[in-house]
Design a protein around this motif. Structure first.
Motif, PDB file in Angstrom:
ATOM      1  N   ARG A  53      43.825  33.223  30.868  1.00 41.86           N
ATOM      2  CA  ARG A  53      44.850  33.855  31.700  1.00 41.86           C
ATOM      3  C   ARG A  53      46.186  33.126  31.584  1.00 41.86           C
ATOM      4  O   ARG A  53      47.242  33.751  31.471  1.00 41.86           O
ATOM      5  N   VAL A  54      46.149  31.807  31.616  1.00 39.36           N
ATOM      6  CA  VAL A  54      47.400  31.048  31.514  1.00 39.36           C
ATOM      7  C   VAL A  54      48.014  31.210  30.121  1.00 39.36           C
ATOM      8  O   VAL A  54      49.230  31.385  29.980  1.00 39.36           O
ATOM      9  N   THR A  55      47.182  31.170  29.081  1.00 42.39           N
ATOM     10  CA  THR A  55      47.693  31.335  27.717  1.00 42.39           C
ATOM     11  C   THR A  55      48.349  32.698  27.537  1.00 42.39           C
ATOM     12  O   THR A  55      49.444  32.811  26.972  1.00 42.39           O
ATOM     13  N   THR A  56      47.685  33.734  28.017  1.00 41.72           N
ATOM     14  CA  THR A  56      48.236  35.080  27.858  1.00 41.72           C
ATOM     15  C   THR A  56      49.538  35.243  28.643  1.00 41.72           C
ATOM     16  O   THR A  56      50.503  35.836  28.141  1.00 41.72           O
ATOM     17  N   ARG A  57      49.576  34.709  29.846  1.00 44.94           N
ATOM     18  CA  ARG A  57      50.824  34.816  30.617  1.00 44.94           C
ATOM     19  C   ARG A  57      51.944  34.027  29.958  1.00 44.94           C
ATOM     20  O   ARG A  57      53.095  34.480  29.927  1.00 44.94           O
ATOM     21  N   PHE A  58      51.628  32.863  29.409  1.00 49.93           N
ATOM     22  CA  PHE A  58      52.608  32.082  28.646  1.00 49.93           C
ATOM     23  C   PHE A  58      53.183  32.952  27.530  1.00 49.93           C
ATOM     24  O   PHE A  58      54.397  33.030  27.324  1.00 49.93           O
ATOM     25  N   GLY A  59      52.285  33.618  26.799  1.00 48.99           N
ATOM     26  CA  GLY A  59      52.733  34.474  25.703  1.00 48.99           C
ATOM     27  C   GLY A  59      53.544  35.662  26.166  1.00 48.99           C
ATOM     28  O   GLY A  59      54.539  36.042  25.531  1.00 48.99           O
ATOM     29  N   ILE A 101      52.107  28.799  36.115  1.00 51.89           N
ATOM     30  CA  ILE A 101      52.723  29.514  34.998  1.00 51.89           C
ATOM     31  C   ILE A 101      53.804  30.492  35.456  1.00 51.89           C
ATOM     32  O   ILE A 101      54.710  30.825  34.689  1.00 51.89           O
ATOM     33  N   ASP A 102      53.759  30.953  36.700  1.00 51.47           N
ATOM     34  CA  ASP A 102      54.794  31.873  37.172  1.00 51.47           C
ATOM     35  C   ASP A 102      55.727  31.224  38.189  1.00 51.47           C
ATOM     36  O   ASP A 102      56.384  31.916  38.966  1.00 51.47           O
ATOM     37  N   SER A 103      55.808  29.907  38.163  1.00 57.22           N
ATOM     38  CA  SER A 103      56.736  29.201  39.041  1.00 57.22           C
ATOM     39  C   SER A 103      58.152  29.258  38.467  1.00 57.22           C
ATOM     40  O   SER A 103      58.341  29.494  37.264  1.00 57.22           O
ATOM     41  N   PRO A 104      59.169  29.041  39.282  1.00 55.34           N
ATOM     42  CA  PRO A 104      60.546  28.970  38.751  1.00 55.34           C
ATOM     43  C   PRO A 104      60.684  27.910  37.658  1.00 55.34           C
ATOM     44  O   PRO A 104      61.422  28.114  36.682  1.00 55.34           O
ATOM     45  N   ARG A 105      60.001  26.798  37.817  1.00 55.31           N
ATOM     46  CA  ARG A 105      60.056  25.730  36.808  1.00 55.31           C
ATOM     47  C   ARG A 105      59.526  26.229  35.472  1.00 55.31           C
ATOM     48  O   ARG A 105      60.111  25.966  34.420  1.00 55.31           O
ATOM     49  N   SER A 106      58.417  26.931  35.506  1.00 55.56           N
ATOM     50  CA  SER A 106      57.831  27.466  34.280  1.00 55.56           C
ATOM     51  C   SER A 106      58.764  28.485  33.636  1.00 55.56           C
ATOM     52  O   SER A 106      59.009  28.445  32.426  1.00 55.56           O
ATOM     53  N   TYR A 126      49.661  34.097  16.675  1.00 55.23           N
ATOM     54  CA  TYR A 126      48.755  33.149  16.016  1.00 55.23           C
ATOM     55  C   TYR A 126      48.993  31.729  16.534  1.00 55.23           C
ATOM     56  O   TYR A 126      48.038  31.006  16.860  1.00 55.23           O
ATOM     57  N   VAL A 127      50.246  31.315  16.595  1.00 57.01           N
ATOM     58  CA  VAL A 127      50.551  29.963  17.090  1.00 57.01           C
ATOM     59  C   VAL A 127      50.042  29.801  18.517  1.00 57.01           C
ATOM     60  O   VAL A 127      49.465  28.767  18.875  1.00 57.01           O
ATOM     61  N   LEU A 128      50.226  30.827  19.340  1.00 53.38           N
ATOM     62  CA  LEU A 128      49.711  30.763  20.705  1.00 53.38           C
ATOM     63  C   LEU A 128      48.192  30.613  20.701  1.00 53.38           C
ATOM     64  O   LEU A 128      47.636  29.840  21.482  1.00 53.38           O
ATOM     65  N   ALA A 129      47.522  31.335  19.810  1.00 53.32           N
ATOM     66  CA  ALA A 129      46.056  31.248  19.737  1.00 53.32           C
ATOM     67  C   ALA A 129      45.596  29.837  19.409  1.00 53.32           C
ATOM     68  O   ALA A 129      44.581  29.366  19.936  1.00 53.32           O
ATOM     69  N   THR A 130      46.335  29.134  18.561  1.00 51.43           N
ATOM     70  CA  THR A 130      45.924  27.765  18.227  1.00 51.43           C
ATOM     71  C   THR A 130      45.947  26.868  19.454  1.00 51.43           C
ATOM     72  O   THR A 130      45.162  25.919  19.546  1.00 51.43           O
TER      73      THR A 130
END
Length: 294
Positions: free
Chosen positions: A147-153, A88-93, A116-120
């Protein structure tokens, strides 16, 4: 009874620290242990977005589902792939999420709707695996997915995100309790999504796909999308069939290669520059405009 080695990935997951090794745990969970389930759970979950009138209104106005449905479907999955395949913290991401943020930047989307959308995207797969998976999710998997979902958000600039899976579940339930409402836009989007699913499904699955999709929805979702109730015997049969599949998978040998989405839109491969709404591609890929939006 389980096939030899069936629990090897689970033992590996249990040996890892989900606070540190979340990328590896999510890779094992989503791409080796439950790849089909993860995709199906995510697909049903995305349809929950249509039950929020403001989200449905925006998605309906873009006409992406009507005019470029399969590309929209592929691009959504591929952005998720780009954000997670290398971590999730790669340059590609980070490149993928910068592009996603530029797309979202064309619209005035409030923080609570983005959250909300992230939670789904986490609740949907977890609920599906709990109902139909070949084994329960391990607590390490729930922590890693969170952890990945929260970092994405966070990389999307979303504020005030939960720190636990239960927090995301509460966020989703509370938001739906306050905002779920049936609209014509929700029904149009749901029917368009089912048509997209039918188009990318194997031919032998297409005749019953609409009815099966509806049968897998909980009643609040089915009602808010304005879709017809299916006979109780049919709903029970569909769900029993999926539970039987889960039991049979306990006897299957572990997957040896990571699952990757095969996009219909890009049979010969894709670049990040290909992803996004057709009407935005020139702007998204123009380096001068990119600088102006940075």
């Amino acid at each position: 009874m389980r096939a030899p080695g069936r629990l090897a990935n689970l033992r590996r997951i249990q040996s890892l620290d989900p606070e540190v090794d979340f990328d590896e745990i999510v890779r094992l969970t989503a791409r080796f242990e439950f790849p089909w389930d993860y995709v199906q759970g995510t697909g049903i979950a995305f349809m929950r977005d249509y039950g929020i009138p403001s989200i449905a209104g925006l998605l309906d106005r873009t006409r992406e589902f009507e005019d470029h449905g399969v590309k929209r479907y592929d691009d959504t999955i591929l952005v998720g792939d780009e954000a997670t395949l290398d971590g999730i913290d790669s340059p590609r991401s980070h490149a993928a999420l910068r592009r996603l943020n530029r797309i979202h930047g064309h619209y005035d989307i409030p923080n609570d709707e983005l959250a909300y959308v992230l939670a789904t995207t986490i609740v949907g797969p977890v609920r599906w695996i709990e109902a139909y998976g070949w084994r329960p999710l391990d607590p390490h998997e729930l922590v890693a997915l969170t952890r990945v979902t929260t970092r994405f958000g966070e990389l999307m600039g979303i504020k005030g995100l939960p720190e636990t899976y239960d927090g995301y579940l509460t966020l989703l339930v509370d938001h739906e309790r306050q905002h779920f409402a049936a609209t014509p836009e929700a029904t149009r989007l749901a029917e368009a999504s089912i048509r997209i699913a039918r188009e990318v499904a194997p031919p032998h699955l297409r005749p019953l796909l609409r009815r099966v999709t509806i049968a897998l929805m909980d009643e609040p979702l089915r009602e808010v999308l304005g879709l017809p109730r299916q006979p109780e015997w049919f709903v029970r049969a569909v769900r029993a069939g999926l539970r039987a599949r889960g039991r049979l998978l306990r006897l299957a040998t572990p997957r040896r290669t990571a699952y990757r989405h095969r996009p219909t839109t890009y049979p010969h491969g894709y670049r990040l520059e290909d992803l996004g709404p057709v009407a935005m591609l020139d702007e998204l890929n123009d380096p001068h405009r990119k600088a102006a939006h940075a």
